[in-house]
Design an enzyme around this catalytic site. Structure first.
Site, PDB file in Angstrom:
ATOM      1  N   ASN A  87     -15.803 -16.258 -15.962  1.00  7.55           N
ATOM      2  CA  ASN A  87     -15.217 -16.626 -17.265  1.00  7.55           C
ATOM      3  C   ASN A  87     -14.260 -17.806 -17.114  1.00  7.55           C
ATOM      4  OD1 ASN A  87     -15.920 -14.988 -19.748  1.00  7.55           O
ATOM      5  ND2 ASN A  87     -15.751 -13.383 -18.189  1.00  7.55           N
TER       6      ASN A  87
ATOM      7  N   HIS B 199     -12.963  -8.264 -23.011  1.00  5.02           N
ATOM      8  CA  HIS B 199     -13.424  -6.941 -22.593  1.00  5.02           C
ATOM      9  C   HIS B 199     -14.945  -6.873 -22.763  1.00  5.02           C
ATOM     10  CE1 HIS B 199     -13.285  -2.663 -21.825  1.00  5.02           C
ATOM     11  NE2 HIS B 199     -14.044  -2.470 -22.882  1.00  5.02           N
TER      12      HIS B 199
ATOM     13  N   ARG C 290       4.988  -1.774 -10.213  1.00  8.84           N
ATOM     14  CA  ARG C 290       4.388  -2.646 -11.235  1.00  8.84           C
ATOM     15  C   ARG C 290       5.427  -3.561 -11.881  1.00  8.84           C
ATOM     16  NH1 ARG C 290      -0.834  -1.418 -12.558  1.00  8.84           N
ATOM     17  NH2 ARG C 290      -1.536   0.631 -11.923  1.00  8.84           N
TER      18      ARG C 290
ATOM     19  N   ASN D  11      -7.168 -10.987 -23.885  1.00  5.73           N
ATOM     20  CA  ASN D  11      -8.046 -10.397 -22.877  1.00  5.73           C
ATOM     21  C   ASN D  11      -9.486 -10.479 -23.357  1.00  5.73           C
ATOM     22  OD1 ASN D  11      -8.773  -8.755 -20.553  1.00  5.73           O
ATOM     23  ND2 ASN D  11      -9.042  -7.040 -21.973  1.00  5.73           N
TER      24      ASN D  11
ATOM     25  N   ARG E 140      -5.637  -5.487 -13.347  1.00  3.60           N
ATOM     26  CA  ARG E 140      -4.384  -4.727 -13.181  1.00  3.60           C
ATOM     27  C   ARG E 140      -3.856  -4.360 -14.555  1.00  3.60           C
ATOM     28  NH1 ARG E 140      -3.279  -2.395  -8.799  1.00  3.60           N
ATOM     29  NH2 ARG E 140      -1.057  -2.402  -9.225  1.00  3.60           N
TER      30      ARG E 140
ATOM     31  N   GLY F  56     -14.412 -14.843 -11.247  1.00  5.00           N
ATOM     32  CA  GLY F  56     -13.951 -15.960 -12.070  1.00  5.00           C
ATOM     33  C   GLY F  56     -15.037 -16.704 -12.822  1.00  5.00           C
TER      34      GLY F  56
ATOM     35  N   GLU G  67      -1.425  -0.122 -25.046  1.00 10.15           N
ATOM     36  CA  GLU G  67      -2.515   0.808 -24.772  1.00 10.15           C
ATOM     37  C   GLU G  67      -3.747   0.009 -24.321  1.00 10.15           C
ATOM     38  OE1 GLU G  67      -4.464   4.574 -27.044  1.00 10.15           O
ATOM     39  OE2 GLU G  67      -2.927   3.454 -28.117  1.00 10.15           O
TER      40      GLU G  67
ATOM     41  N   ALA H 112     -22.853 -13.983 -22.863  1.00 11.41           N
ATOM     42  CA  ALA H 112     -22.200 -14.086 -24.178  1.00 11.41           C
ATOM     43  C   ALA H 112     -20.694 -14.319 -24.016  1.00 11.41           C
ATOM     44  CB  ALA H 112     -22.466 -12.817 -24.986  1.00 11.41           C
ATOM     45  N   GLU H 113     -20.097 -13.659 -23.029  1.00  9.76           N
ATOM     46  CA  GLU H 113     -18.661 -13.848 -22.772  1.00  9.76           C
ATOM     47  C   GLU H 113     -18.342 -15.318 -22.505  1.00  9.76           C
ATOM     48  OE1 GLU H 113     -16.652 -11.205 -19.964  1.00  9.76           O
ATOM     49  OE2 GLU H 113     -18.282  -9.778 -20.147  1.00  9.76           O
TER      50      GLU H 113
HETATM   51  C1  GAR Z   1     -15.946  -9.778 -17.176  1.00 10.94           C
HETATM   52  O1  GAR Z   1     -17.136  -9.147 -17.571  1.00 10.94           O
HETATM   53  C2  GAR Z   1     -14.792  -9.298 -18.037  1.00 10.94           C
HETATM   54  O2  GAR Z   1     -15.140  -9.028 -19.356  1.00 10.94           O
HETATM   55  C3  GAR Z   1     -14.416  -8.033 -17.317  1.00 10.94           C
HETATM   56  O3  GAR Z   1     -14.526  -8.331 -15.959  1.00 10.94           O
HETATM   57  C4  GAR Z   1     -15.528  -9.331 -15.779  1.00 10.94           C
HETATM   58  C5  GAR Z   1     -14.917 -10.454 -14.981  1.00 10.94           C
HETATM   59  O4  GAR Z   1     -15.914 -11.355 -14.571  1.00 10.94           O
HETATM   60  N1  GAR Z   1     -13.085  -7.618 -17.659  1.00 10.94           N
HETATM   61  C6  GAR Z   1     -12.710  -6.359 -17.708  1.00 10.94           C
HETATM   62  O5  GAR Z   1     -13.452  -5.419 -17.446  1.00 10.94           O
HETATM   63  C7  GAR Z   1     -11.272  -6.148 -18.092  1.00 10.94           C
HETATM   64  N2  GAR Z   1     -11.014  -4.781 -18.362  1.00 10.94           N
HETATM   65  P1  GAR Z   1     -15.519 -12.811 -14.069  1.00 10.94           P
HETATM   66  O6  GAR Z   1     -14.460 -12.630 -12.969  1.00 10.94           O
HETATM   67  O7  GAR Z   1     -16.788 -13.354 -13.501  1.00 10.94           O
HETATM   68  O8  GAR Z   1     -15.000 -13.582 -15.222  1.00 10.94           O
END
Ligand code: GAR
Length: 219
Positions: free
Chosen positions: A18, A115, A71, A113, A97, A16, A149, A179-180
């Site tokens: 982000n 990525h 699901r 999302n 998921r 968590g 997709e 950066a995220e």
């Molecule tokens: C982040 O790097 C996010 O971009 C990635 O998981 C990490 C979560 O980190 N997401 C994916 O790969 C989705 N396909 P966080 O729990 O510390 O935010």
């Protein structure tokens, strides 16, 4: 100036970080914020992200996918919890998921999302190792509207970071993650302020300064 904040549900599966960046940026209760996190939902019990939300005073739920026969049943429960919380936008933040076609369709253009790659390159998992192996000179992160997709959909915002000579997947991954943490708050702010529109399957963002050119290696 936005008078009514956009209510978002943040879906997580783990650490968590982000989510924390969003909490730090928008604050849990600040009324002038354009975004309000109304619930944080994890599909895994006992994860750090849930603790972060609780500490910030945000309502949380754990909906363990293992407790559902399939699901469709899991996504129905997720959908119910999100609607009960009054969320208008669903924010996937490390939610690991795959969502069903029905769920994605129900939240079309209200489901985003982040990525850890510059889409459409490196969809899927293990992006940092694959980027290094491929020898790209720029890597980064993408915020996009979700389509059925995996890791496709209109791109809202991207952040690029250089790939450095001695990078490992961990060092590159950390640079991307930092950066995220700036990119996701920016993207959500743009959506909340009504500055993201769709032109067919292309997201258009108004009013931003033209980006400067990034070079790697540096000039
Ligand atoms: C982040 O790097 C996010 O971009 C990635 O998981 C990490 C979560 O980190 N997401 C994916 O790969 C989705 N396909 P966080 O729990 O510390 O935010």
């Amino acid at each position: 100036m936005v008078t009514k904040p956009l209510k978002v549900a943040v879906l997580i599966s783990g650490r968590g970080s982000n989510l924390q960046a969003l909490i730090d940026h928008f604050g849990p209760v600040i009324t002038t914020s354009p975004v309000r996190i109304v619930t944080v939902i994890s599909n895994r019990p006992g994860v750090q992200g849930i603790e972060r939300a609780k500490k910030a005073g945000i309502p949380t739920a754990v909906i363990d996918h293992k407790a559902f026969p399939d699901r469709i049943a899991f996504d129905a429960s997720l959908d119910r919890a999100i609607r009960e919380a009054g969320a208008e936008l669903v924010v996937l933040a490390g939610f690991m998921r795959l969502l069903t076609e029905g769920f994605v369709a129900a939240w079309k253009n209200r489901l985003v999302n982040i990525h850890p790659a510059l889409l459409p390159s490196f969809r899927g998992t293990d992006t940092h190792r694959r980027a290094l192996k491929r020898g790209v000179k720029m890597h980064g992160a993408t915020v996009h509207f979700v389509r059925h997709e995996t890791d496709t959909g209109p791109i809202i915002a991207q952040a690029a970071v250089p790939v450095l000579m001695n990078d490992t997947p961990d060092t590159l991954g950390l640079r991307v993650l930092q950066a995220e943490h700036k990119l996701y708050p920016l993207a959500l702010r743009l959506i909340a302020e009504g500055r993201v529109t769709l032109d067919d399957e292309r997201a258009v963002v108004d009013g931003r300064a033209e980006p400067t050119v990034l070079f790697s290696p540096a000039l």
